[in-house]
Design a protein around this motif. Structure first.
Motif, mmCIF file in Angstrom:
data_model
loop_
_atom_site.group_PDB
_atom_site.id
_atom_site.type_symbol
_atom_site.label_atom_id
_atom_site.label_comp_id
_atom_site.label_asym_id
_atom_site.label_seq_id
_atom_site.Cartn_x
_atom_site.Cartn_y
_atom_site.Cartn_z
ATOM 1 N N THR A 98 111.154 9.378 -13.872
ATOM 2 C CA THR A 98 110.685 10.743 -14.169
ATOM 3 C C THR A 98 109.168 10.751 -14.404
ATOM 4 O O THR A 98 108.443 11.572 -13.834
ATOM 5 C CB THR A 98 111.412 11.288 -15.425
ATOM 6 O OG1 THR A 98 112.823 11.278 -15.192
ATOM 7 C CG2 THR A 98 110.943 12.698 -15.754
ATOM 8 N N ALA A 99 108.694 9.799 -15.190
ATOM 9 C CA ALA A 99 107.248 9.741 -15.499
ATOM 10 C C ALA A 99 106.436 9.376 -14.263
ATOM 11 O O ALA A 99 105.353 9.920 -14.011
ATOM 12 C CB ALA A 99 107.007 8.706 -16.609
ATOM 13 N N PHE A 100 106.982 8.470 -13.427
ATOM 14 C CA PHE A 100 106.277 8.041 -12.205
ATOM 15 C C PHE A 100 106.109 9.206 -11.236
ATOM 16 O O PHE A 100 105.019 9.487 -10.728
ATOM 17 C CB PHE A 100 107.069 6.912 -11.538
ATOM 18 C CG PHE A 100 106.455 6.381 -10.270
ATOM 19 C CD1 PHE A 100 106.831 6.894 -9.034
ATOM 20 C CD2 PHE A 100 105.507 5.361 -10.313
ATOM 21 C CE1 PHE A 100 106.269 6.407 -7.858
ATOM 22 C CE2 PHE A 100 104.940 4.864 -9.133
ATOM 23 C CZ PHE A 100 105.325 5.394 -7.916
ATOM 24 N N LEU A 107 108.769 0.839 -8.283
ATOM 25 C CA LEU A 107 108.533 2.162 -7.674
ATOM 26 C C LEU A 107 107.193 2.196 -6.955
ATOM 27 O O LEU A 107 107.071 2.714 -5.837
ATOM 28 C CB LEU A 107 108.581 3.245 -8.752
ATOM 29 C CG LEU A 107 109.965 3.564 -9.318
ATOM 30 C CD1 LEU A 107 109.838 4.404 -10.595
ATOM 31 C CD2 LEU A 107 110.822 4.288 -8.270
ATOM 32 N N ASN A 108 106.177 1.604 -7.573
ATOM 33 C CA ASN A 108 104.845 1.640 -6.949
ATOM 34 C C ASN A 108 104.837 0.849 -5.642
ATOM 35 O O ASN A 108 104.225 1.286 -4.653
ATOM 36 C CB ASN A 108 103.796 1.071 -7.910
ATOM 37 C CG ASN A 108 102.413 1.615 -7.623
ATOM 38 O OD1 ASN A 108 102.214 2.836 -7.443
ATOM 39 N ND2 ASN A 108 101.438 0.731 -7.513
ATOM 40 N N LEU A 141 99.710 4.274 -7.006
ATOM 41 C CA LEU A 141 98.983 4.124 -8.277
ATOM 42 C C LEU A 141 98.202 2.814 -8.264
ATOM 43 O O LEU A 141 98.661 1.811 -7.712
ATOM 44 C CB LEU A 141 99.951 4.121 -9.469
ATOM 45 C CG LEU A 141 100.833 5.349 -9.665
ATOM 46 C CD1 LEU A 141 101.718 5.177 -10.903
ATOM 47 C CD2 LEU A 141 99.978 6.605 -9.789
ATOM 48 N N THR A 142 97.029 2.834 -8.906
ATOM 49 C CA THR A 142 96.245 1.603 -9.037
ATOM 50 C C THR A 142 96.890 0.724 -10.120
ATOM 51 O O THR A 142 97.719 1.205 -10.910
ATOM 52 C CB THR A 142 94.816 1.926 -9.489
ATOM 53 O OG1 THR A 142 94.883 2.490 -10.818
ATOM 54 C CG2 THR A 142 94.137 2.907 -8.532
ATOM 55 N N THR A 143 96.465 -0.527 -10.206
ATOM 56 C CA THR A 143 97.000 -1.436 -11.225
ATOM 57 C C THR A 143 96.756 -0.897 -12.628
ATOM 58 O O THR A 143 97.637 -0.907 -13.493
ATOM 59 C CB THR A 143 96.335 -2.831 -11.082
ATOM 60 O OG1 THR A 143 96.668 -3.349 -9.800
ATOM 61 C CG2 THR A 143 96.816 -3.785 -12.156
#
Ligand SMILES: Nc1ncnc2c1ncn2[C@@H]1O[C@H](COP(=O)(O)OP(=O)(O)OP(=O)(O)O)[C@@H](O)[C@H]1O
Ligand SMILES: N[C@@H](CCO)C(=O)O
Length: 324
Positions: free
Chosen positions: A75-77, A116-117, A124-126
């Protein structure tokens, strides 16, 4: 098709660095000690993502899927990425006990956010990923601390820094060092273990803690093993948490008689760790824990080296699903 990801267990604090040091763990026998997460795109017209939980410690997780950190991370991602993403099917292999002191919630947060990334070709970056993981883990344990998230994500012995640009950095490590970690089978909630700590620490204690941490880190960088070993002392948390782990003092005394340099609390406990400089010490520590610290069928003891990789892809069957 699905992809399976992994994040390792970790020892937060490492006695001498409260909220400041974290070591990622890899069992010497080649087993995995951490959480695995399989991610697959749901069927075309699915209206919601699904989570299946398996693994030795699945019985310790919330009964409602939406309370599981995997779905909370999802959800947050998707809120952060803010682009249309397909529904997913997750299978969590929960191999880390909850409230153990081995970074169990951090492991699920890291394996999900990292997975997910990767699954969506790294939107998203690290740093964005690390901040997302820290925020979610902090929500669970009552305050943001990276000493499980950073090693589970980045591997190695991680030192937390005040820098916003580089909040964690990997320290050198003595390759002949190993740790034996022992989870007794009981639970200590991290948020509760933080509530027993005082709001302020006396100046002499703070100075001693600073000397210990600086000496430990210096010993790692200069390969001065005696300096590093002699600095291993927890003056911040252990004095207040020892009542939560009644066997600590007697086990430490037996460990010292066996020539084991240090026995400390892993994270907020109840897991304990013995730092060993050779395999005979590790064998003795394993026997000590298995004979005197295990309390039920949930208990486990592992001889580990440092896990230098951190979160990683275990199995992949197709190219990442780039976001359209
Ligand atoms: N996938 C998950 N893994 C671990 N905990 C989860 C998960 N999903 C939800 N939780 C909940 O998060 C909370 C984690 O609490 P806590 O931080 O004390 O445990 P922990 O992170 O396992 O502790 P430790 O870091 O000492 O291993 C528990 O209430 C647990 O039920
Ligand atoms: N450093 C935190 C958690 C570590 O697992 C604490 O001791 O409360």
């Amino acid at each position: 098709m699905e992809k399976t990801y992994y994040a390792p267990a970790s020892i937060g604090n490492f006695s001498v660095g409260f909220d400041t040091l974290g070591l990622a763990l890899s069992p010497v026998n080649g087993e995995l000690l951490g959480d695995r997460l399989a991610i697959a795109t749901a069927a075309k017209h699915s209206t919601k993502s699904k989570l299946v939980v398996a693994g030795r410690y699945r019985h310790q997780l919330p009964t409602k899927s939406q309370d599981n950190l995997v779905l909370r991370c999802w959800t947050a991602f998707r809120r952060l990425v803010a682009k249309p993403l397909p529904e997913l099917n997750f299978t969590l292999q929960k191999e880390l006990p909850v409230g153990s002191g081995l970074g169990s919630s951090a492991c699920s947060v890291v394996v999900t956010c990292y997975g997910l990334n990767h699954f969506f070709a790294e939107p998203l970056t690290t740093m964005e990923l690390l901040n997302l993981m820290a925020e979610i883990e902090g929500g669970v344990s009552g305050s943001v601390h990276l000493d499980n998230v950073a090693p589970a994500f980045l591997g190695g012995m991680q030192l937390m820094t005040p820098s916003l640009d580089e909040p964690a950095l990997k320290l050198p490590w003595f390759s002949h060092w190993s740790v034996v970690v022992s989870y007794p089978g009981t639970v200590i909630n991290t948020a509760m273990a933080r509530q027993v700590l005082p709001a302020t620490i006396a100046l002499p204690t703070t100075v001693r803690a600073a000397k210990n941490l600086a000496s430990f880190v210096s010993g790692l960088y200069t390969e001065n093993e005696a300096l590093a070993l002699n600095a291993l002392e927890d003056t911040i948390a252990e004095p207040y948490r020892q009542p939560l782990i009644p066997k600590l003092a007697s086990l430490r005394e037996q460990a010292h008689r066996l020539g084991i340099h240090h026995l400390g609390i892993s994270g907020a406990g109840p897991t304990l760790f013995a730092l060993c400089t050779d395999d005979e010490q590790a064998r003795q520590a394993q026997q000590l824990f298995e004979n005197h610290y295990h309390t039920n069928a949930d208990a486990m003891t592992h001889h580990c080296r440092v896990d230098l990789s951190g979160a990683r892809l275990l199995v992949s069957e197709e190219a990442p699903n780039a976001i359209s």
